[in-house]
Enzyme design. Structure first.
Site, PDB file in Angstrom:
ATOM      1  N   GLN A  83      -2.783  -0.225 -19.125  1.00 50.69           N
ATOM      2  CA  GLN A  83      -3.708   0.668 -19.849  1.00 50.69           C
ATOM      3  C   GLN A  83      -5.161   0.234 -19.638  1.00 50.69           C
ATOM      4  O   GLN A  83      -6.060   1.090 -19.595  1.00 50.69           O
ATOM      5  CB  GLN A  83      -3.335   0.755 -21.342  1.00 50.69           C
ATOM      6  CG  GLN A  83      -3.350  -0.553 -22.116  1.00 50.69           C
ATOM      7  CD  GLN A  83      -2.034  -1.309 -22.035  1.00 50.69           C
ATOM      8  OE1 GLN A  83      -1.246  -1.134 -21.101  1.00 50.69           O
ATOM      9  NE2 GLN A  83      -1.798  -2.185 -23.001  1.00 50.69           N
ATOM     10  N   HIS A 103       1.793 -23.865 -12.741  1.00 51.29           N
ATOM     11  CA  HIS A 103       1.273 -22.525 -13.026  1.00 51.29           C
ATOM     12  C   HIS A 103       2.370 -21.572 -13.455  1.00 51.29           C
ATOM     13  O   HIS A 103       2.176 -20.738 -14.339  1.00 51.29           O
ATOM     14  CB  HIS A 103       0.608 -21.927 -11.769  1.00 51.29           C
ATOM     15  CG  HIS A 103      -0.838 -22.278 -11.645  1.00 51.29           C
ATOM     16  ND1 HIS A 103      -1.765 -21.887 -12.565  1.00 51.29           N
ATOM     17  CD2 HIS A 103      -1.514 -22.972 -10.703  1.00 51.29           C
ATOM     18  CE1 HIS A 103      -2.971 -22.338 -12.198  1.00 51.29           C
ATOM     19  NE2 HIS A 103      -2.839 -23.013 -11.073  1.00 51.29           N
ATOM     20  N   GLU A 131      -2.240 -20.091   0.224  1.00 52.63           N
ATOM     21  CA  GLU A 131      -3.404 -19.845  -0.626  1.00 52.63           C
ATOM     22  C   GLU A 131      -4.308 -21.087  -0.657  1.00 52.63           C
ATOM     23  O   GLU A 131      -5.508 -21.002  -0.445  1.00 52.63           O
ATOM     24  CB  GLU A 131      -2.899 -19.506  -2.028  1.00 52.63           C
ATOM     25  CG  GLU A 131      -3.975 -19.157  -3.019  1.00 52.63           C
ATOM     26  CD  GLU A 131      -3.425 -19.074  -4.426  1.00 52.63           C
ATOM     27  OE1 GLU A 131      -2.303 -19.579  -4.685  1.00 52.63           O
ATOM     28  OE2 GLU A 131      -4.135 -18.536  -5.297  1.00 52.63           O
ATOM     29  N   HIS A 132      -3.698 -22.242  -0.946  1.00 48.16           N
ATOM     30  CA  HIS A 132      -4.436 -23.511  -1.011  1.00 48.16           C
ATOM     31  C   HIS A 132      -3.897 -24.472   0.035  1.00 48.16           C
ATOM     32  O   HIS A 132      -2.688 -24.534   0.232  1.00 48.16           O
ATOM     33  CB  HIS A 132      -4.247 -24.192  -2.373  1.00 48.16           C
ATOM     34  CG  HIS A 132      -4.616 -23.346  -3.546  1.00 48.16           C
ATOM     35  ND1 HIS A 132      -3.677 -22.739  -4.346  1.00 48.16           N
ATOM     36  CD2 HIS A 132      -5.824 -23.018  -4.066  1.00 48.16           C
ATOM     37  CE1 HIS A 132      -4.287 -22.068  -5.318  1.00 48.16           C
ATOM     38  NE2 HIS A 132      -5.593 -22.212  -5.173  1.00 48.16           N
ATOM     39  N   GLN A 147       0.124 -27.329  -8.771  1.00 47.34           N
ATOM     40  CA  GLN A 147       0.453 -25.964  -8.364  1.00 47.34           C
ATOM     41  C   GLN A 147       1.687 -25.473  -9.095  1.00 47.34           C
ATOM     42  O   GLN A 147       1.718 -24.343  -9.600  1.00 47.34           O
ATOM     43  CB  GLN A 147       0.694 -25.950  -6.843  1.00 47.34           C
ATOM     44  CG  GLN A 147       0.543 -24.600  -6.228  1.00 47.34           C
ATOM     45  CD  GLN A 147      -0.822 -24.026  -6.490  1.00 47.34           C
ATOM     46  OE1 GLN A 147      -1.836 -24.714  -6.364  1.00 47.34           O
ATOM     47  NE2 GLN A 147      -0.875 -22.787  -6.929  1.00 47.34           N
ATOM     48  N   TYR A 203     -10.299  -7.747 -14.723  1.00 49.61           N
ATOM     49  CA  TYR A 203      -9.150  -7.943 -15.591  1.00 49.61           C
ATOM     50  C   TYR A 203      -8.910  -9.435 -15.745  1.00 49.61           C
ATOM     51  O   TYR A 203      -8.839 -10.167 -14.772  1.00 49.61           O
ATOM     52  CB  TYR A 203      -7.902  -7.271 -15.017  1.00 49.61           C
ATOM     53  CG  TYR A 203      -6.785  -7.317 -16.019  1.00 49.61           C
ATOM     54  CD1 TYR A 203      -6.736  -6.390 -17.044  1.00 49.61           C
ATOM     55  CD2 TYR A 203      -5.838  -8.319 -15.990  1.00 49.61           C
ATOM     56  CE1 TYR A 203      -5.748  -6.443 -18.015  1.00 49.61           C
ATOM     57  CE2 TYR A 203      -4.844  -8.387 -16.955  1.00 49.61           C
ATOM     58  CZ  TYR A 203      -4.800  -7.444 -17.964  1.00 49.61           C
ATOM     59  OH  TYR A 203      -3.838  -7.520 -18.925  1.00 49.61           O
ATOM     60  N   HIS A 221     -20.692  19.915  16.855  1.00 48.37           N
ATOM     61  CA  HIS A 221     -21.209  18.557  17.077  1.00 48.37           C
ATOM     62  C   HIS A 221     -22.100  18.562  18.332  1.00 48.37           C
ATOM     63  O   HIS A 221     -23.229  18.063  18.321  1.00 48.37           O
ATOM     64  CB  HIS A 221     -20.062  17.564  17.305  1.00 48.37           C
ATOM     65  CG  HIS A 221     -19.362  17.120  16.058  1.00 48.37           C
ATOM     66  ND1 HIS A 221     -18.608  17.963  15.284  1.00 48.37           N
ATOM     67  CD2 HIS A 221     -19.290  15.904  15.450  1.00 48.37           C
ATOM     68  CE1 HIS A 221     -18.110  17.290  14.262  1.00 48.37           C
ATOM     69  NE2 HIS A 221     -18.505  16.028  14.332  1.00 48.37           N
ATOM     70  N   ASP A 254     -10.318 -25.390  -8.480  1.00 52.06           N
ATOM     71  CA  ASP A 254      -9.971 -24.451  -9.548  1.00 52.06           C
ATOM     72  C   ASP A 254     -11.085 -24.330 -10.578  1.00 52.06           C
ATOM     73  O   ASP A 254     -11.188 -23.321 -11.263  1.00 52.06           O
ATOM     74  CB  ASP A 254      -8.701 -24.921 -10.271  1.00 52.06           C
ATOM     75  CG  ASP A 254      -7.456 -24.608  -9.462  1.00 52.06           C
ATOM     76  OD1 ASP A 254      -7.509 -23.695  -8.630  1.00 52.06           O
ATOM     77  OD2 ASP A 254      -6.429 -25.292  -9.675  1.00 52.06           O
ATOM     78  N   GLU A 310     -14.008  16.678  23.090  1.00 53.50           N
ATOM     79  CA  GLU A 310     -13.156  16.667  21.896  1.00 53.50           C
ATOM     80  C   GLU A 310     -13.027  18.063  21.289  1.00 53.50           C
ATOM     81  O   GLU A 310     -12.388  18.224  20.240  1.00 53.50           O
ATOM     82  CB  GLU A 310     -13.713  15.673  20.866  1.00 53.50           C
ATOM     83  CG  GLU A 310     -13.567  14.222  21.304  1.00 53.50           C
ATOM     84  CD  GLU A 310     -13.991  13.197  20.234  1.00 53.50           C
ATOM     85  OE1 GLU A 310     -14.516  13.616  19.184  1.00 53.50           O
ATOM     86  OE2 GLU A 310     -13.783  12.000  20.469  1.00 53.50           O
TER      87      GLU A 310
END
Lengths: 431, 431
Positions: A188, A259, A324-325, A256, A127, A417, A358, A412
């Protein structure tokens, strides 16, 4: 912007509040997204066209972007930009190739051969946000690792608000080896890639950032397909000493902040005067930046300048932030980096602003946000690979390890088994 | 149980129906789970005790299982079983140690140093089901990879219906190096590990199988913490030729079927007479197995015997099924395995029943179910590690790659990104 100092009595509650600060007002969209997914499952392509009319304000003639359209878009981009894309693509590819893991095979003392084999996913969906956040760099960062991993079918969905596509995004998709491009956005698009429509065959995993609807849709299709982490607003921590140029640090913080109003920029330094110089330089930068509205809002709401006594404190606070950075602009940045446990990506030294990462450095810029670097990693070839483990045994090997399996299976209460091993060894009388 | 043959005209729709067959009636529990999570966040330990009274029918004096209780439990287990646990633990540890990935560091032609560093999570939570599915083997399979990865704090939650704990589960937890054991189950355990209570500090990631409530709770806390795949009912595909012992194959199918009425066992063979011999042997096995009620129900509802013309067809069908477990019992099993793209774990040859992998082989038995082997992998050290990428650049390196970053940032309209590079290179006049 808040100023904190570890010497102040109320530092701990104020820092804890900074960490827990909810930067995103997560809209309650789960019901709307459920309805969209159900509609796409029931009505397929017709639903996709309907939502495009409703949300992107136009009716697409065809959902798929053709090769001819891609070529035409690329021809409209200036050559210098295509060269920059090529440099970025080559460097991203080289780094992700180096990431590729090796298979494992080992024969042990009991005579079993054990292995682990990596394999690519058959089909993945990417995406790519449209509108103001239509970033060609993100196309490279999402598609190239999938291709390097060996994914055969790389599907990309991108919204086209008012019918507009970004030529550089299309050029990037072409270079990155995207197999199919669809002008479909929002929840969608996620529904279509997870469940399939008449035109779009379903994929096995979906990656890539998006708005609240996209994030919720990914959450809802999880299980039907794999998904990557759900991205939140971006953040940077800059650890810098007074030897740096305050204007450089200020611009790194603003990179940063520009953004998104929900982005967060934090400076950690051991020098009060340097901290104030950076704060001044931020104000100067904001006076000239085209995106000063967004960047200023981010800085006022979520920015922070943290004064520490020493780098030990800086490391401890950074680990709690799990950013994150992370830029490390101090003497011997590697030594400091070795004490950081949680960060998505690190940039070492005064000549390494995060913006390099980036675009062109090579490592991925899709990174864990909102403290999720505590447990999550940036996008990589590992997102497009999976492992199959395997075991090979002959009779002697089964004789060596089988009795323990039989004992545990019986304990068990799993008799079949136990018997599946025991009857091969003619141990089939329960002890 | 259905019989399919690739030579029949209606094979494709019937096989497609087998793949899409919903084996689980996923109860609609999301509202109930939301309420439980909200309650645990608001009321902490008191909520945990309240839910234990309600769902496990007793009031625990303390939530934490003490070291003394662990030692006492272990002392009650017969020595032969402890030895079997030790063998299993040692083998699981050896395999997962071999899985540990290496860090990456590369210096490139432009003078940048790029790296990727693996690091362990600080704290993880493991959910171990109680009641009829309280499996000590699962404790080993969940906890050992976390310890091998280097996780400092391994928290385990296990429900104790009617106050009963399984001594072998506790012995396994002790051997696997679990740091904290809590007698808390269900969605409330997931909520406690994600958000923390007065007693239980929050973790960074939660792994381990559970019922519908546990699975939904993991889905809802995803983002706050990391989670592993949401496990569905178990399945096995056995590809076997006529040289095998039909009774062995039948017991392998029943080993899967005895887990759960929703489990699925599928035989793929090229020999009609062998297929019928296995079907007969299944009926004989069901006449003696203690869990014949469950296994028989699974076999009748979801079992399948697929007759193929050749192993090409077997591989193709197996890839479409993407089974959790795959046994390959034909000549040259490795050659056939090399053509399988999607399976959680494979077991090669007639001496390698899947039950060996459940207990003692070494690879993990927590595996992707319900066709998710298309995109997911078994539990491993990778579930307890994350990556931080890093970039180091000096002035020359920034000069080499910076201009491309500036061009791309300007094209994306991110001026502060561009300026953060440009002003370091004194390129700050836009072109």
């Amino acid at each position: 912007m808040i100023r904190l100092s570890t010497t102040e009595a109320d530092f701990e509650p104020r820092f804890a509040a900074l960490i827990e600060q909810a930067r995103e007002t997560t809209a309650k969209v789960d019901a709307a997204v459920s309805a969209i997914i159900a509609d796409v499952r029931a009505n397929g392509d017709a639903a996709l066209i309907d939502y495009t009319q409703r949300f992107d304000r136009w009716k697409p003639g065809a959902l798929r972007i053709t090769d001819a359209e891609l070529a035409e878009a690329e021809a409209s981009v200036e050559p210098a930009l295509l060269e920059a894309l090529d440099l970025a693509a080559a460097r991203i590819e080289a780094f992700h190739r180096a990431q590729m893991p090796a298979d494992l095979e080992m024969k042990d003392a009991q005579g079993l051969t054990l292995g682990m084999r990596w394999g690519a996913l058959d089909a993945v969906g990417l995406y790519v946000p449209g509108g103001k956040a239509a970033y060609p760099s993100s196309v490279l960062m999402n598609a190239i690792p999938a291709r390097v991993a060996g994914v055969g079918r790389v599907v990309m969905c991108v919204p086209t608000p008012d019918g507009v596509t970004n030529p550089l995004v299309l050029a990037a998709a072409r270079r990155a080896g995207v197999s199919e491009l669809w002008r479909v956005g929002g929840a969608q698009a996620i529904a279509a890639m997870a469940w399939g429509t008449e035109s779009i065959a379903p994929v096995d995993r979906i990656a890539g950032p998006g708005n609240a609807y996209v994030a919720e849709a990914k959450r809802q299709v999880f299980g039907r397909v794999g998904i990557d982490s759900i991205a939140g607003p971006s953040e940077v921590v800059v650890i810098a000493d007074a030897s740096n140029d305050a204007a450089h640090v200020a611009m790194d913080l603003m990179a940063q902040a520009e953004h998104d109003e929900a982005a967060q920029s934090i400076l950690i330094t051991d020098d009060a005067a340097f901290a104030e110089a950076v704060v001044q330089a931020v104000e100067q930068a904001l006076a000239t930046l085209p995106r000063a509205g967004i960047a200023g809002e981010s800085w006022r709401r979520h920015g922070a300048v943290v004064l520490v006594r020493n780098w030990d404190e800086a490391c401890e606070l950074t680990n709690r932030l799990a950013p994150e950075h992370l830029q490390i602009m101090v003497d011997a940045p590697r030594a400091l980096f070795s004490r950081i446990r949680h960060a998505g990506a690190a940039f070492l030294g005064p000549w390494c602003p995060e913006a390099v990462g980036d675009y062109v450095a090579g490592p991925n810029h899709v990174l864990p946000t909102g403290r999720s670097a505590r447990y999550a990693s940036g996008l990589s070839v590992f997102d497009f690979l999976k492992r199959t483990t395997w075991v090979e045994a002959d009779r002697a090997a089964l004789e060596a390890v089988g009795p323990a399996a039989v004992a545990l299976a019986r304990a068990e209460g799993l008799t079949a088994h136990a018997e599946s091993v025991a009857q091969r060894l003619r141990l089939n009388r329960p002890t």
